[in-house]
Structures are given as structure tokens and as C-alpha cells.
Design an enzyme around this catalytic site. Structure first.
Site, PDB file in Angstrom:
ATOM      1  N   CYS A  91     -41.503   2.104  11.881  1.00 19.23           N
ATOM      2  CA  CYS A  91     -41.975   2.184  10.315  1.00 19.23           C
ATOM      3  C   CYS A  91     -42.892   3.310  10.311  1.00 19.23           C
ATOM      4  O   CYS A  91     -43.838   3.564  11.058  1.00 19.23           O
ATOM      5  CB  CYS A  91     -42.683   0.804  10.292  1.00 19.23           C
ATOM      6  SG  CYS A  91     -43.450   0.818   8.571  1.00 19.23           S
ATOM      7  N   ARG A 107     -24.459   9.573  13.763  1.00 18.54           N
ATOM      8  CA  ARG A 107     -24.715   9.550  15.379  1.00 18.54           C
ATOM      9  C   ARG A 107     -24.614   8.400  16.115  1.00 18.54           C
ATOM     10  O   ARG A 107     -24.171   8.323  17.017  1.00 18.54           O
ATOM     11  CB  ARG A 107     -25.971  10.673  15.839  1.00 18.54           C
ATOM     12  CG  ARG A 107     -25.727  11.937  15.648  1.00 18.54           C
ATOM     13  CD  ARG A 107     -26.912  12.937  16.101  1.00 18.54           C
ATOM     14  NE  ARG A 107     -26.920  12.897  17.492  1.00 18.54           N
ATOM     15  CZ  ARG A 107     -26.441  14.074  18.140  1.00 18.54           C
ATOM     16  NH1 ARG A 107     -25.635  14.929  17.610  1.00 18.54           N
ATOM     17  NH2 ARG A 107     -26.602  13.844  19.514  1.00 18.54           N
ATOM     18  N   ALA A 135     -19.688  18.060  33.866  1.00 16.69           N
ATOM     19  CA  ALA A 135     -20.219  17.033  34.668  1.00 16.69           C
ATOM     20  C   ALA A 135     -19.411  15.867  35.174  1.00 16.69           C
ATOM     21  O   ALA A 135     -19.573  15.477  36.257  1.00 16.69           O
ATOM     22  CB  ALA A 135     -21.782  16.530  33.864  1.00 16.69           C
ATOM     23  N   HIS A 182     -36.892  11.632  25.036  1.00 14.55           N
ATOM     24  CA  HIS A 182     -36.776  11.816  23.547  1.00 14.55           C
ATOM     25  C   HIS A 182     -36.572  10.591  22.694  1.00 14.55           C
ATOM     26  O   HIS A 182     -36.277  10.648  21.591  1.00 14.55           O
ATOM     27  CB  HIS A 182     -35.756  12.681  23.215  1.00 14.55           C
ATOM     28  CG  HIS A 182     -36.233  14.278  23.842  1.00 14.55           C
ATOM     29  ND1 HIS A 182     -35.377  15.231  24.026  1.00 14.55           N
ATOM     30  CD2 HIS A 182     -37.490  15.012  24.029  1.00 14.55           C
ATOM     31  CE1 HIS A 182     -35.869  16.561  24.264  1.00 14.55           C
ATOM     32  NE2 HIS A 182     -37.358  16.319  24.311  1.00 14.55           N
ATOM     33  N   GLY A 184     -26.182  19.371  32.597  1.00 14.28           N
ATOM     34  CA  GLY A 184     -25.662  19.458  31.232  1.00 14.28           C
ATOM     35  C   GLY A 184     -26.999  19.810  30.160  1.00 14.28           C
ATOM     36  O   GLY A 184     -27.003  18.889  29.173  1.00 14.28           O
ATOM     37  N   THR A 185     -27.780  20.603  30.546  1.00 13.10           N
ATOM     38  CA  THR A 185     -28.979  20.739  29.633  1.00 13.10           C
ATOM     39  C   THR A 185     -29.292  22.443  29.802  1.00 13.10           C
ATOM     40  O   THR A 185     -29.055  23.059  30.723  1.00 13.10           O
ATOM     41  CB  THR A 185     -30.119  20.052  30.127  1.00 13.10           C
ATOM     42  OG1 THR A 185     -31.516  20.595  28.978  1.00 13.10           O
ATOM     43  CG2 THR A 185     -30.893  20.481  31.671  1.00 13.10           C
ATOM     44  N   ASN A 199     -31.348  12.803  26.232  1.00 14.56           N
ATOM     45  CA  ASN A 199     -30.604  12.026  25.378  1.00 14.56           C
ATOM     46  C   ASN A 199     -31.018  10.660  24.968  1.00 14.56           C
ATOM     47  O   ASN A 199     -31.839   9.919  25.470  1.00 14.56           O
ATOM     48  CB  ASN A 199     -29.251  11.897  26.326  1.00 14.56           C
ATOM     49  CG  ASN A 199     -28.552  13.133  26.602  1.00 14.56           C
ATOM     50  OD1 ASN A 199     -28.990  14.007  26.345  1.00 14.56           O
ATOM     51  ND2 ASN A 199     -27.615  12.919  27.499  1.00 14.56           N
ATOM     52  N   TYR A 245     -28.286  10.533  11.355  1.00 20.04           N
ATOM     53  CA  TYR A 245     -28.629   9.724  12.391  1.00 20.04           C
ATOM     54  C   TYR A 245     -27.800   8.589  12.246  1.00 20.04           C
ATOM     55  O   TYR A 245     -27.415   8.079  13.421  1.00 20.04           O
ATOM     56  CB  TYR A 245     -30.041   9.136  12.431  1.00 20.04           C
ATOM     57  CG  TYR A 245     -30.879  10.236  13.275  1.00 20.04           C
ATOM     58  CD1 TYR A 245     -30.797  10.189  14.550  1.00 20.04           C
ATOM     59  CD2 TYR A 245     -31.566  11.088  12.511  1.00 20.04           C
ATOM     60  CE1 TYR A 245     -31.541  10.980  15.421  1.00 20.04           C
ATOM     61  CE2 TYR A 245     -32.270  12.250  13.330  1.00 20.04           C
ATOM     62  CZ  TYR A 245     -32.201  12.001  14.657  1.00 20.04           C
ATOM     63  OH  TYR A 245     -33.096  12.992  15.474  1.00 20.04           O
TER      64      TYR A 245
HETATM   65  P1  OAD Z   1     -27.871  21.525  24.478  1.00 19.85           P
HETATM   66  O1  OAD Z   1     -27.235  21.224  23.317  1.00 19.85           O
HETATM   67  O2  OAD Z   1     -29.273  22.533  24.121  1.00 19.85           O
HETATM   68  O3  OAD Z   1     -27.382  21.779  25.661  1.00 19.85           O
HETATM   69  C1  OAD Z   1     -26.331  21.157  26.297  1.00 19.85           C
HETATM   70  C2  OAD Z   1     -26.031  21.812  27.458  1.00 19.85           C
HETATM   71  O4  OAD Z   1     -24.832  21.127  28.025  1.00 19.85           O
HETATM   72  C3  OAD Z   1     -25.633  23.371  27.429  1.00 19.85           C
HETATM   73  O5  OAD Z   1     -26.074  24.171  28.338  1.00 19.85           O
HETATM   74  C4  OAD Z   1     -24.079  23.286  27.581  1.00 19.85           C
HETATM   75  O6  OAD Z   1     -23.684  24.318  28.326  1.00 19.85           O
HETATM   76  C5  OAD Z   1     -23.983  22.077  28.826  1.00 19.85           C
HETATM   77  N1  OAD Z   1     -22.739  21.425  28.610  1.00 19.85           N
HETATM   78  C6  OAD Z   1     -21.920  21.252  27.713  1.00 19.85           C
HETATM   79  N2  OAD Z   1     -20.760  20.372  27.861  1.00 19.85           N
HETATM   80  C7  OAD Z   1     -20.775  20.042  29.167  1.00 19.85           C
HETATM   81  C8  OAD Z   1     -20.167  19.359  30.268  1.00 19.85           C
HETATM   82  N3  OAD Z   1     -18.986  18.540  29.881  1.00 19.85           N
HETATM   83  N4  OAD Z   1     -20.540  19.099  31.472  1.00 19.85           N
HETATM   84  C9  OAD Z   1     -21.833  19.836  31.764  1.00 19.85           C
HETATM   85  N5  OAD Z   1     -22.606  20.427  31.095  1.00 19.85           N
HETATM   86  C10 OAD Z   1     -22.226  20.566  29.614  1.00 19.85           C
HETATM   87  O7  OAD Z   1     -28.737  20.102  24.707  1.00 19.85           O
HETATM   88  P2  OAD Z   1     -30.318  19.757  25.845  1.00 19.85           P
HETATM   89  O8  OAD Z   1     -30.345  20.729  26.741  1.00 19.85           O
HETATM   90  O9  OAD Z   1     -30.090  18.124  25.965  1.00 19.85           O
HETATM   91  O10 OAD Z   1     -34.140  17.432  21.553  1.00 19.85           O
HETATM   92  O11 OAD Z   1     -31.375  19.837  24.530  1.00 19.85           O
HETATM   93  C11 OAD Z   1     -32.490  19.310  24.687  1.00 19.85           C
HETATM   94  C12 OAD Z   1     -32.804  18.695  23.572  1.00 19.85           C
HETATM   95  O12 OAD Z   1     -32.895  19.847  22.456  1.00 19.85           O
HETATM   96  C13 OAD Z   1     -32.247  17.619  22.815  1.00 19.85           C
HETATM   97  O13 OAD Z   1     -32.688  16.466  23.550  1.00 19.85           O
HETATM   98  C14 OAD Z   1     -32.798  17.768  21.468  1.00 19.85           C
HETATM   99  C15 OAD Z   1     -32.146  18.980  21.189  1.00 19.85           C
HETATM  100  O14 OAD Z   1     -32.576  19.624  20.085  1.00 19.85           O
HETATM  101  C16 OAD Z   1     -34.912  16.988  20.284  1.00 19.85           C
HETATM  102  O15 OAD Z   1     -34.052  16.511  19.424  1.00 19.85           O
HETATM  103  C17 OAD Z   1     -36.180  16.986  20.485  1.00 19.85           C
END
Ligand code: OAD
Length: 246
Positions: A127, A70, A234, A119, A190-191, A102, A67
């Protein structure tokens, strides 16, 4: 501009209400690794294992090291044109809500106002004994790890880990928005959309009348349901969309 983007620009132009759901992909072009991408692994550790209560119980120092890495990456990073375009869209849309998965705070730094972090935030610590919130100005995010409060209690990042409950205030804000503002457009950006609540909000918006638009570098679980799937970065697609609006 492609035909598909021009059509989406028209939907946004006419929209009175827009719901935006973002994930790690929106910050990829700011240099923040996504979770499931190949760059997501850190020192041979799977982020899925680090971002969990079990991972923290096993090795709090290791999780804190990750962390801290990051956190400092995010501190040095800048919002990219995708974040800025979303902030501009908010300014011109009568009813607007942004829900992000994010924890990096880049949407806020780009100027987004009605943003909800489902999240949590990497800029806060909690704490583990009292639940009290601390900021990096109270406890600097520097070794030795794990971080502790001045009283010696173990701190954890104030983020949601796998298997933990999402931020209810953020979830309620989306529920209220859906019920009150009936979005005309739902933008999914982007998810990988693996979480049930992201799928549910997207599909509920769609079946209540919104155009579901996905912007992603690759297909996700929801691409087949989208009214428009824009397979682009994006940071490329969003500025074009927003520039097309009058
Ligand atoms: P992911 O890492 O699962 O997915 C990222 C997405 O972004 C993928 O679908 C990629 O294809 C897409 N991507 C990558 N680069 C991109 C760009 N430049 N433009 C557009 N799209 C792009 O991340 P999340 O879907 O955010 O949770 O994952 C959700 C959650 O899972 C996170 O918040 C975290 C993670 O584990 C926790 O920690 C609970």
C-alpha cells in the site's frame, strides 16, 4: 564437458561455502524476458522507465498493466534446469547463500531455501499510503488498473525500482555470509552485473579467497575479473556442473 567446466566442478566439489548471485539470465530459459535484452521491451516501453518511481507517478495504470503481464507470465512459467541445479548445489554444500536480483520467485519454486530477493517479489503488493503488504489472494492481479486496496488506497508492486533502496534484510544476509562463511566459490549467473552492490560482493568474495566463476551467455562488466568465465546458457552449464559432483 569443457575443460573450464571440469575445473569449476572441482572447485565446487571441494567448496565448503558457496555464494551464488543471479540475475534475469537464469530465468530467460523459463520464458521470462531479461531487462536489457532485446525481448525486454514491452509495447514499445523501455522497462527501465516502467520500473521507476517516476514512471509509476506518471502512469500507475500502465506500470500495473506491465507488472500484471509479468506476474501472469511468471505464474505460468516453470523453473528451468538452471534453477534446479542451484537448488541441488545448496543441498550438498555445507554453507550456501543465494542472492537473486529476480522478483519472479522461481528459485524458491525450484527448491532453493537460503534465497534472498534483493529487489523484492512480484508476488507481493504494498500500500503506497500505509506500507501494508497484500498478496494476490487478497487483491487479484486483474484489471482495472491501477490496483487499489479494499479501502481505495493505491497499491504498488513490492519490488525495488530504479533509484530506490535495495532490501536491507537481503543485503545484511550477504554481508553476514561473507563475514562468517568466507565463500570458497562465488558463482555469478545471468546478470549484466551493472549494480555496484553486485560488483562489490563478487569482488570482495574474490579478494577474500573465493574463486569467482561467471556463467553468462555474453560478457558482463565482471567477466574480465572472473577466475573462470563460462560463456554458455545457465540451463546448459549448471546441470552439467552439478552432475559432475559426487
Ligand atoms: P539484465 O537484463 O541486465 O541482464 C541479463 C543477463 O543475463 C545478461 O548479461 C545476459 O547476457 C544474460 N543471459 C541472458 N540469457 C541467459 C541465459 N540463458 N543464461 C545465462 N545468461 C543469460 O538483468 P540483471 O543483470 O538481472 O532491477 O539486471 C539487474 C536488474 O536490473 C534487475 O533486477 C532489474 C533490472 O532493471 C530493477 O528493476 C531495480
Amino acid at each position: 564437458m569443457t575443460e573450464a567446466l571440469a575445473e569449476v566442478a572441482q572447485w565446487l566439489q571441494d567448496a565448503r561455502s558457496v555464494l551464488v548471485l543471479t540475475g534475469a539470465g537464469i530465468s530467460a530459459e523459463s520464458g521470462i524476458p531479461t531487462f536489457r535484452g532485446k525481448d525486454g521491451w514491452w509495447k514499445n516501453h523501455d522497462p527501465m522507465e516502467l520500473a521507476s518511481p517516476e514512471g509509476f507517478a506518471r502512469n500507475p495504470a500502465l506500470v500495473w498493466e506491465w507488472y500484471a503481464y509479468r506476474y501472469h507470465l511468471v505464474e505460468k512459467a516453470q523453473p528451468n534446469p538452471g534453477h534446479h541445479a542451484i537448488a541441488h548445489l545448496e543441498e550438498r554444500t555445507p554453507a550456501f547463500l543465494l542472492l537473486t536480483q529476480n522478483v519472479d520467485g522461481l528459485h524458491r519454486r525450484a527448491g532453493s531455501k537460503n534465497v534472498h530477493e534483493i529487489h523484492g517479489s512480484i508476488q507481493r503488493m504494498r500500500c503506497t499510503r500505509t506500507g501494508k503488504i497484500y498478496h494476490p489472494t487478497d487483491v487479484p492481479i486483474e484489471p482495472p488498473f491501477p490496483l487499489k486496496t479494499p479501502d481505495g488506497d493505491l497499491l504498488r508492486p513490492d519490488v525495488v525500482w530504479f533509484g530506490e533502496t535495495i532490501r536491507m534484510d537481503a543485503a545484511e544476509a550477504v554481508e553476514d555470509f561473507l563475514a562468517t562463511h568466507h565463500p570458497d566459490v562465488c558463482l555469478l549467473i545471468g546478470t549484466s552485473a551493472l549494480f555496484a552492490y553486485i560488483q562489490s560482493w563478487s569482488l570482495r568474495a574474490k579478494y577474500a579467497g573465493a574463486r569467482l566463476v561467471e556463467i553468462n551467455a555474453e560478457r558482463s562488466t565482471l567477466s574480465g575479473m572472473a577466475d573462470a568465465f563460462i560463456q554458455q546458457q545457465a540451463g546448459t552449464a549448471l546441470p552439467q556442473l552439478v552432475e559432475a559432483l559426487t
